[in-house]
Design a protein around this motif. Structure first.
Motif, PDB file in Angstrom:
ATOM      1  N   TYR A  36      -8.530   3.701  -4.942  1.00  0.00           N
ATOM      2  CA  TYR A  36      -7.877   4.550  -5.933  1.00  0.00           C
ATOM      3  C   TYR A  36      -8.316   6.006  -5.829  1.00  0.00           C
ATOM      4  O   TYR A  36      -7.686   6.890  -6.431  1.00  0.00           O
ATOM      5  N   PHE A  71       8.983   7.237  -3.489  1.00  0.00           N
ATOM      6  CA  PHE A  71       8.272   6.337  -2.579  1.00  0.00           C
ATOM      7  C   PHE A  71       9.158   6.007  -1.384  1.00  0.00           C
ATOM      8  O   PHE A  71       8.688   6.012  -0.235  1.00  0.00           O
ATOM      9  N   PRO A  85      -6.617   9.578  -2.853  1.00  0.00           N
ATOM     10  CA  PRO A  85      -5.701  10.718  -3.056  1.00  0.00           C
ATOM     11  C   PRO A  85      -6.342  11.931  -3.721  1.00  0.00           C
ATOM     12  O   PRO A  85      -5.709  12.994  -3.770  1.00  0.00           O
ATOM     13  N   TYR A 112       0.592   5.241 -10.885  1.00  0.00           N
ATOM     14  CA  TYR A 112      -0.673   5.917 -10.584  1.00  0.00           C
ATOM     15  C   TYR A 112      -0.629   6.707  -9.277  1.00  0.00           C
ATOM     16  O   TYR A 112      -1.538   7.490  -8.984  1.00  0.00           O
ATOM     17  N   THR A 113       0.440   6.524  -8.479  1.00  0.00           N
ATOM     18  CA  THR A 113       0.591   7.346  -7.278  1.00  0.00           C
ATOM     19  C   THR A 113       1.322   8.646  -7.567  1.00  0.00           C
ATOM     20  O   THR A 113       1.353   9.549  -6.722  1.00  0.00           O
ATOM     21  N   GLN A 129       1.899   1.009  -9.560  1.00  0.00           N
ATOM     22  CA  GLN A 129       1.734   1.988  -8.483  1.00  0.00           C
ATOM     23  C   GLN A 129       2.882   2.987  -8.471  1.00  0.00           C
ATOM     24  O   GLN A 129       2.684   4.200  -8.316  1.00  0.00           O
ATOM     25  N   SER A 142       0.847  -1.190   0.000  1.00  0.00           N
ATOM     26  CA  SER A 142       0.000   0.000   0.000  1.00  0.00           C
ATOM     27  C   SER A 142       0.881   1.237   0.000  1.00  0.00           C
ATOM     28  O   SER A 142       1.996   1.213   0.540  1.00  0.00           O
ATOM     29  N   ALA A 143       0.367   2.302  -0.601  1.00  0.00           N
ATOM     30  CA  ALA A 143       1.060   3.586  -0.570  1.00  0.00           C
ATOM     31  C   ALA A 143       0.279   4.617   0.236  1.00  0.00           C
ATOM     32  O   ALA A 143       0.643   5.791   0.241  1.00  0.00           O
ATOM     33  N   HIS A 144      -0.794   4.185   0.906  1.00  0.00           N
ATOM     34  CA  HIS A 144      -1.596   5.152   1.658  1.00  0.00           C
ATOM     35  C   HIS A 144      -0.911   5.474   2.984  1.00  0.00           C
ATOM     36  O   HIS A 144      -0.521   4.566   3.720  1.00  0.00           O
TER      37      HIS A 144
END
Length: 424
Positions: free
Chosen positions: A355, A68, A358, A60-61, A53, A25-27
Motif C-alpha cells: 500500500y 484503471f 505509490p 485507494y488507488t 482498489q 494488482s494495480a502496480h
C-alpha cells in the motif's frame, strides 16, 4: 476477447484441465510483467481490480474504472500487446466500500460502481453483497446476499445492453480475508459441498425473481474456500484429499468452475492440482508485489555495496520511516510483539507494504535507487548473493543483468508458475 471466451472456461476446464490466472494488482511494475509474460505465450491475460482498489469515487488507488482501464491499455500499447487477448474483471463488486452506511445508501453507491465498471469495458463481474451494512450483522443471510447480487446484476445488464457488451458473472463470497489471514491456519477447512450448491441455487432463484434468467446462464464461476490461505509467515498449501468432496460437487454444477482466491505463495504443484480439481480461476495479488519488493530490496543491498549508500538513505530505511509514520495499512493486520513488527512490516506474506509504493517519497526513493544503479550490468556474484532466485537465468544469459529486467523477471517468475498450472 477473441482468443479465449470466458464462456468456454467451464468446458475447457473439464475437458483439458485448463484454467486462467487472475492478476489482481494495480502496480505498473506488476502489470508490465504480466504483459511481458503473456506476450510469450498463447491464451488470455485477465487483470482484475477490486471494489476498494478502484471504484467511481477513486478507491485507494485514486482510479475510477475508466481510469484503471486507460492505465492498463496505455501499458499494453507501450508493450505492443494485443488487447484482444485481454479481459478486465471487477472483483468483490458490492457495498463493501460503503458498508458503514445504511444498506440502501450503500447499495445505491454499489449500483453506480457496477455501472461504471461495465461502462469501462469490464466483462468479468464478481458480485459480492455478503457483508452487512450499518445496523446489520457482519454477514447477511444468503437470501439477502443473493437478492442484492441480482439487484446489481440488473444494473450491469442494462449498462451492458447500452454498451453492446456480454458479461460473465462470478458469485459466492467464501474467501480468505483480503491480504491474508491474521489468525492461525491450523483450523482451515474447505467449503462444504452443501454450502457451495446452496449458494448457486439461492442466486439462481434471486436472478429468476428479477427476470434475469438469461444473465444467470452467463454465471460461470463460484467463489469457494478450497483450503488455501496465507498469513504473516505461513502458507496453507492446497490438499486435494481435503477438498475432494467440494471438488466432486462440480459434477452437480454444469457450466460452473470454482474461483480460488488468495492462492499466493502456493507451489506450482498445488496450483496445478487446484486446476485439475476444477478450481480453474486462480487469483494472485500480494504474491506479485512481494516478488517485486524482494527484487527491489535485493538491488537496494547491491547498491549499498556498489555505491556506498548510507544506511539511512536506503530504500528499506525510507519504507520503514513511511510505514511507522502512517501505520494504518498494517497495524490491524500484524498481531505480534513490538520486536517482531519490523520484520512483519517488511517481509510478511501479507505484504501490507504494497500500500505504500505509490507514496511520493517512496517513489522518489525507488527512482533514486534505480538512478544510482543506472543501466550497468549487475555483477553476477552480487546477484548470486542478493537475488539468488534469478541467478540461474542470469548465468544462462536468458535476460540481461540490469535493474529493470531483474525487477520485472522477479515478478514474471511468479506469473509463469501460474501459467504452467493453468495452461499446462
Amino acid at each position: 476477447m477473441t482468443i479465449f471466451d470466458l464462456a468456454d472456461l467451464p468446458q475447457k476446464s473439464r475437458d483439458t484441465s485448463l484454467g486462467i490466472t487472475s492478476i489482481c494488482s494495480a502496480h505498473p511494475v506488476v502489470l508490465r510483467a504480466a504483459l511481458t509474460e503473456a506476450a510469450g505465450r498463447e491464451g488470455p491475460l485477465l487483470i482484475e481490480a477490486t471494489c476498494n482498489q478502484v471504484n467511481q469515487e477513486g478507491g485507494y488507488t485514486g482510479m475510477t474504472p475508466a481510469a484503471f482501464r486507460d492505465f492498463v491499455l496505455d501499458l499494453a500499447a507501450k508493450a505492443a500487446f494485443d488487447t484482444s487477448r485481454m479481459i478486465l474483471g471487477g472483483d468483490h463488486l458490492g457495498p463493501n466500500p460503503w458498508k458503514h452506511l445504511p444498506a440502501e445508501e450503500a447499495m445505491g453507491r454499489a449500483e453506480a460502481m457496477v455501472a461504471a465498471f461495465v461502462e469501462a469495458g469490464f466483462t468479468k463481474i464478481h458480485l459480492d453483497t455478503s457483508m452487512g451494512c450499518a445496523g446489520e450483522p457482519v454477514a447477511v443471510p444468503d437470501e439477502i446476499t443473493a437478492g442484492r447480487a441480482a439487484r446489481l446484476a440488473k444494473v450491469a445488464e442494462a449498462t451492458a445492453e447500452r454498451q453492446g457488451s456480454r458479461l460473465h458473472y462470478i458469485v459466492g463470497t467464501e474467501v480468505p480475508p483480503p491480504g491474508g489471514a491474521t489468525h492461525s491456519l491450523s483450523s482451515l477447512k474447505p467449503t462444504s459441498p452443501e454450502a457451495a450448491l446452496e449458494t448457486v441455487e439461492v442466486h439462481r432463484k434471486a436472478f429468476a425473481a428479477a427476470g434475469l434468467e438469461a444473465a444467470f446462464e452467463r454465471a460461470i464461476g463460484l467463489v469457494v474456500q478450497p483450503g488455501v490461505e496465507f498469513g504473516g509467515e505461513e502458507v496453507h498449501a492446497y490438499d486435494p484429499a481435503a477438498a475432494r468432496a467440494l471438488s466432486s460437487a462440480l459434477g452437480q454444477l454444469p457450466g460452473f468452475v470454482f474461483e480460488a482466491h488468495s492462492t499466493d505463495y502456493q507451489p506450482v504443484s498445488a496450483l496445478s492440482a487446484l486446476v485439475d480439481d476444477g478450481f480453474a480461476i486462480l487469483k494472485v495479488g500480494p504474491g506479485l508485489t512481494f516478488a517485486m519488493r524482494e527484487a527491489l530490496y535485493g538491488l537496494d543491498a547491491i547498491s549499498a555495496i556498489l555505491d556506498k549508500v548510507p544506511a539511512d538513505e536506503t530504500l528499506r530505511a525510507t519504507m520503514e520511516r513511511v510505514m511507522v509514520d502512517d501505520p494504518r495499512y498494517w497495524k490491524g493486520h500484524y498481531h505480534c510483539e513490538e520486536a517482531e513488527l519490523l520484520r512483519q512490516r517488511h517481509y510478511s506474506y501479507s505484504d501490507r507494504i504494497r500500500y505504500y509504493w505509490p507514496r511520493p517519497e517512496v517513489q522518489h526513493a525507488v527512482d533514486a535507487l534505480l538512478a544510482r544503479l543506472g543501466n550497468r550490468p549487475i555483477p553476477e556474484t552480487l546477484i548470486s548473493q542478493h537475488l539468488a532466485w534469478l541467478y540461474p537465468d542470469v548465468a544462462a544469459r536468458r535476460f540481461p543483468a540490469r535493474p529493470a529486467e531483474l525487477i520485472e523477471q522477479s515478478v514474471c517468475r511468479v506469473i509463469r508458475s501460474y501459467s504452467q498450472a493453468t495452461l499446462g
